[in-house]
Design an enzyme around this catalytic site. Structure first.
Site, mmCIF file in Angstrom:
data_model
loop_
_atom_site.group_PDB
_atom_site.id
_atom_site.type_symbol
_atom_site.label_atom_id
_atom_site.label_comp_id
_atom_site.label_asym_id
_atom_site.label_seq_id
_atom_site.Cartn_x
_atom_site.Cartn_y
_atom_site.Cartn_z
ATOM 1 C CE LYS A 13 -51.186 26.471 -49.352
ATOM 2 N NZ LYS A 13 -51.427 27.156 -47.632
ATOM 3 N NE ARG A 88 -56.492 29.619 -46.904
ATOM 4 C CZ ARG A 88 -55.568 29.960 -46.283
ATOM 5 N NH1 ARG A 88 -54.299 30.405 -46.979
ATOM 6 N NH2 ARG A 88 -54.723 29.292 -45.042
ATOM 7 N NE ARG A 127 -49.698 23.233 -38.859
ATOM 8 C CZ ARG A 127 -49.548 23.921 -40.240
ATOM 9 N NH1 ARG A 127 -49.413 23.149 -41.324
ATOM 10 N NH2 ARG A 127 -49.976 24.679 -40.537
ATOM 11 N NE ARG A 136 -50.084 28.838 -38.205
ATOM 12 C CZ ARG A 136 -50.739 28.516 -39.085
ATOM 13 N NH1 ARG A 136 -49.418 28.324 -40.403
ATOM 14 N NH2 ARG A 136 -51.610 28.455 -39.464
ATOM 15 N NE ARG A 147 -55.289 25.992 -40.684
ATOM 16 C CZ ARG A 147 -53.879 26.387 -40.448
ATOM 17 N NH1 ARG A 147 -54.049 26.060 -39.235
ATOM 18 N NH2 ARG A 147 -53.145 26.225 -40.859
HETATM 19 P P1 AMP Z 1 -52.185 30.067 -44.009
HETATM 20 O O1 AMP Z 1 -51.049 29.692 -43.137
HETATM 21 O O2 AMP Z 1 -51.746 30.137 -45.425
HETATM 22 O O3 AMP Z 1 -52.850 28.914 -42.864
HETATM 23 O O4 AMP Z 1 -53.139 30.948 -42.556
HETATM 24 C C1 AMP Z 1 -54.018 31.142 -42.120
HETATM 25 C C2 AMP Z 1 -55.103 31.442 -41.643
HETATM 26 O O5 AMP Z 1 -55.427 33.198 -42.084
HETATM 27 C C3 AMP Z 1 -55.960 30.961 -42.508
HETATM 28 O O6 AMP Z 1 -56.915 30.104 -41.413
HETATM 29 C C4 AMP Z 1 -56.795 32.286 -42.500
HETATM 30 O O7 AMP Z 1 -57.781 32.500 -41.408
HETATM 31 C C5 AMP Z 1 -56.431 33.435 -42.389
HETATM 32 N N1 AMP Z 1 -55.713 33.721 -44.252
HETATM 33 C C6 AMP Z 1 -54.630 33.642 -44.260
HETATM 34 N N2 AMP Z 1 -54.315 33.652 -45.928
HETATM 35 C C7 AMP Z 1 -56.121 33.956 -46.304
HETATM 36 C C8 AMP Z 1 -56.692 34.288 -47.375
HETATM 37 N N3 AMP Z 1 -56.395 34.199 -48.678
HETATM 38 N N4 AMP Z 1 -58.164 34.329 -47.522
HETATM 39 C C9 AMP Z 1 -58.496 35.092 -45.813
HETATM 40 N N5 AMP Z 1 -57.882 34.807 -44.614
HETATM 41 C C10 AMP Z 1 -57.125 33.909 -45.260
#
Ligand code: AMP
Length: 190
Positions: A13, A88, A127, A136, A147
């Site tokens: 994404k 989300r 990864r 990360r 996740r």
């Molecule tokens: P991502 O980089 O989009 O995979 O997000 C990494 C982490 O950030 C996720 O596993 C959540 O802990 C937090 N996070 C990112 N976007 C959201 C969202 N829209 N709502 C809640 N938590 C989020």
């Protein structure tokens, strides 16, 4: 133009959103990136988010909704944006609808990247191995699996939510990166 890119962790994404934003004068709004920046800067939001993110859990809705409400009003978003990683869950999607309606705006499309779980789990292992000790904290196999579970339980229902609104467009995310980009451009008529 206002787009949402939807898909499980590891679906590509972020990479695709970055390519599309550059080519079409949009801004990629990644809540994950913004939260990671907040954690790094040690802000109040960062303090709330840090442990939840490391565990692969969602940060509270009001935090991310607030971030998007503010960021999407900045000048560089005037031409449109791609929401990457937001919403989300259904509560966030409803908050987004309300926010846009209050501004007299609406979403153009929701792009779903479809990838089989088996492939995702394999990507997750790769990864995790590649990024151990990297930037990360949530790129270890356990947090990545968590996740993926959170995605199925909370985020996947958005596919029906946006199908019901006639906004959903799906693309096979298992092709090569260039093919996926081309398919996204075709399906969004960009
Ligand atoms: P991502 O980089 O989009 O995979 O997000 C990494 C982490 O950030 C996720 O596993 C959540 O802990 C937090 N996070 C990112 N976007 C959201 C969202 N829209 N709502 C809640 N938590 C989020």
């Amino acid at each position: 133009m206002k787009l949402i890119f939807l898909g499980p962790p590891g679906a590509g994404k972020g990479t695709q959103a970055e390519r599309i934003q550059k080519a079409h004068g949009l801004v990629q709004l990644s809540t994950g990136d913004m939260l990671r920046a907040a954690v790094k800067a040690g802000t109040e939001v960062g303090k709330v988010a840090e442990k939840l993110m490391a565990d692969g859990q969602l940060v509270p809705d009001e935090v991310v909704v607030g971030i998007i409400a503010d960021r999407s009003q900045e000048a560089d978003c005037a031409n449109g944006y791609i929401l990457d990683g937001f919403p989300r869950n259904v509560a966030q999607a409803e908050a987004l609808d309300k926010m846009l309606a209050a501004r007299g705006e609406s979403l153009d499309s929701v792009l779903e990247l479809k990838v089989d779980d088996k492939i995702l789990l394999a990507r997750i292992e790769t990864r995790a191995a590649e990024t151990e000790g990297g930037p990360r904290a949530d790129d270890n196999a356990d947090a990545l699996k968590k996740r993926l579970d959170v995605y199925h339980a909370q985020t996947a229902p958005l596919v029906d939510y946006y199908t019901g609104k006639g906004l959903l467009k799906s693309v096979d995310g298992m092709k090569s990166m260039d093919e996926v980009t081309a398919d996204i451009e075709a399906v969004l008529a960009l």
